[in-house]
Design an enzyme around this catalytic site. Sequence first.
Site, PDB file in Angstrom:
ATOM      1  N   GLU A  35      -0.102  -0.021  -3.456  1.00 64.52           N
ATOM      2  CA  GLU A  35       1.026  -0.283  -2.400  1.00 64.52           C
ATOM      3  C   GLU A  35       2.527   0.170  -3.061  1.00 64.52           C
ATOM      4  O   GLU A  35       3.456   0.517  -2.322  1.00 64.52           O
ATOM      5  CB  GLU A  35       1.343  -1.660  -1.864  1.00 64.52           C
ATOM      6  CG  GLU A  35       0.407  -1.645  -0.579  1.00 64.52           C
ATOM      7  CD  GLU A  35       0.715  -0.832   0.495  1.00 64.52           C
ATOM      8  OE1 GLU A  35       2.135  -0.551   0.824  1.00 64.52           O
ATOM      9  OE2 GLU A  35       0.056  -0.117   1.228  1.00 64.52           O
ATOM     10  N   GLY A  36       2.593  -0.297  -4.462  1.00 70.58           N
ATOM     11  CA  GLY A  36       3.864   0.198  -5.081  1.00 70.58           C
ATOM     12  C   GLY A  36       4.248   1.445  -5.121  1.00 70.58           C
ATOM     13  O   GLY A  36       5.248   1.972  -4.845  1.00 70.58           O
ATOM     14  N   HIS A  37       3.220   2.343  -5.301  1.00 64.70           N
ATOM     15  CA  HIS A  37       3.151   3.927  -5.489  1.00 64.70           C
ATOM     16  C   HIS A  37       3.518   4.099  -3.922  1.00 64.70           C
ATOM     17  O   HIS A  37       4.503   5.151  -3.291  1.00 64.70           O
ATOM     18  CB  HIS A  37       1.986   4.711  -5.741  1.00 64.70           C
ATOM     19  CG  HIS A  37       1.488   4.445  -7.347  1.00 64.70           C
ATOM     20  ND1 HIS A  37       0.190   3.770  -7.441  1.00 64.70           N
ATOM     21  CD2 HIS A  37       2.017   4.480  -8.170  1.00 64.70           C
ATOM     22  CE1 HIS A  37       0.358   3.705  -8.765  1.00 64.70           C
ATOM     23  NE2 HIS A  37       1.328   4.318  -9.390  1.00 64.70           N
TER      24      HIS A  37
END
Length: 284
Positions: A35-37
């Site tokens: 989710e960060g990417h």
Amino acid sequence: MRTIHNPRELQEFAFSVRRSGTTIGLVPTMGALHEGHLSLIRRARQSDEVVIVSIFVNPTQFGPNEDLDRYPRMLERDLDACRECGVDVVFVPSAGDLYPEGFQTYVEVGPLASRLCGASRPGHFRGVATICLKLFNLCQPTRAYFGLKDYQQYRVVERMARDFDLPLEIVPMPIVREPDGLAMSSRNSYLSPEERTAATVLFRSLEDAAKACEAGERDPQTLAARVRRGIEAEPLARVDYVEAVDPLTLEPAGSLPALIAVAVFIGNTRLIDNRLLEAPDSSK
Ligand code: PAF
């Protein structure tokens, strides 16, 4: 969505996009997308007309005893995630393409790269800066997006962009966390269930320091000592560093604002996290 392996083909594509006056957003990654990417990709999708995601596990930023060989690789899953996020091009070069026989020129990084992770991982930021410069030259981005979990990486790359007059904007993006606070990282997949529970100690200790700061503690070194004590209380954790640094120079902070940056081994897995502490605005 196009997948391009060949650096020259990618560069030709990027030149033709930029010649037509179209903006390019680059999200450089080592894959194993989480989710960060995806938050970086979504932001690029909002701001830029063409979005390129690079997936390359860069050997020059790993030390000899680090996890280069076991770093998670899941290209098909990553390609699906990129497709769902509306990525235009995924660039997947090979190590031989980016570091061909005879390669010998590296970016010499300065003092920003020598502390924190730079001290624990000699040569790491030289490898990061070199690959980022190569990716910028190949992808010709208008903007490149970096997550703030790797705060020092962001500062080193942003400094390089300024020092080398690179015609792009480096866009920092907030840390994305699991519901229990653990910062998202591809390396979280190394953790056993017990270690995964223990790993929340990074976030919990940083939160505790933020609360102490809100309650009136303003000395960054006292706040960092508090974070260290919190982490050391977790039996599965071994501190690599806990430091309170000036957010711009990354030198030890004497006053707020300060970035509390931590690197901690949970078992054999090295995790990093950070939190910016600011004195509450007294005018409010
Ligand atoms: O943050 C990462 O995933 C890597 O360090 C980067 C920026 C893709 C360079 O290899």
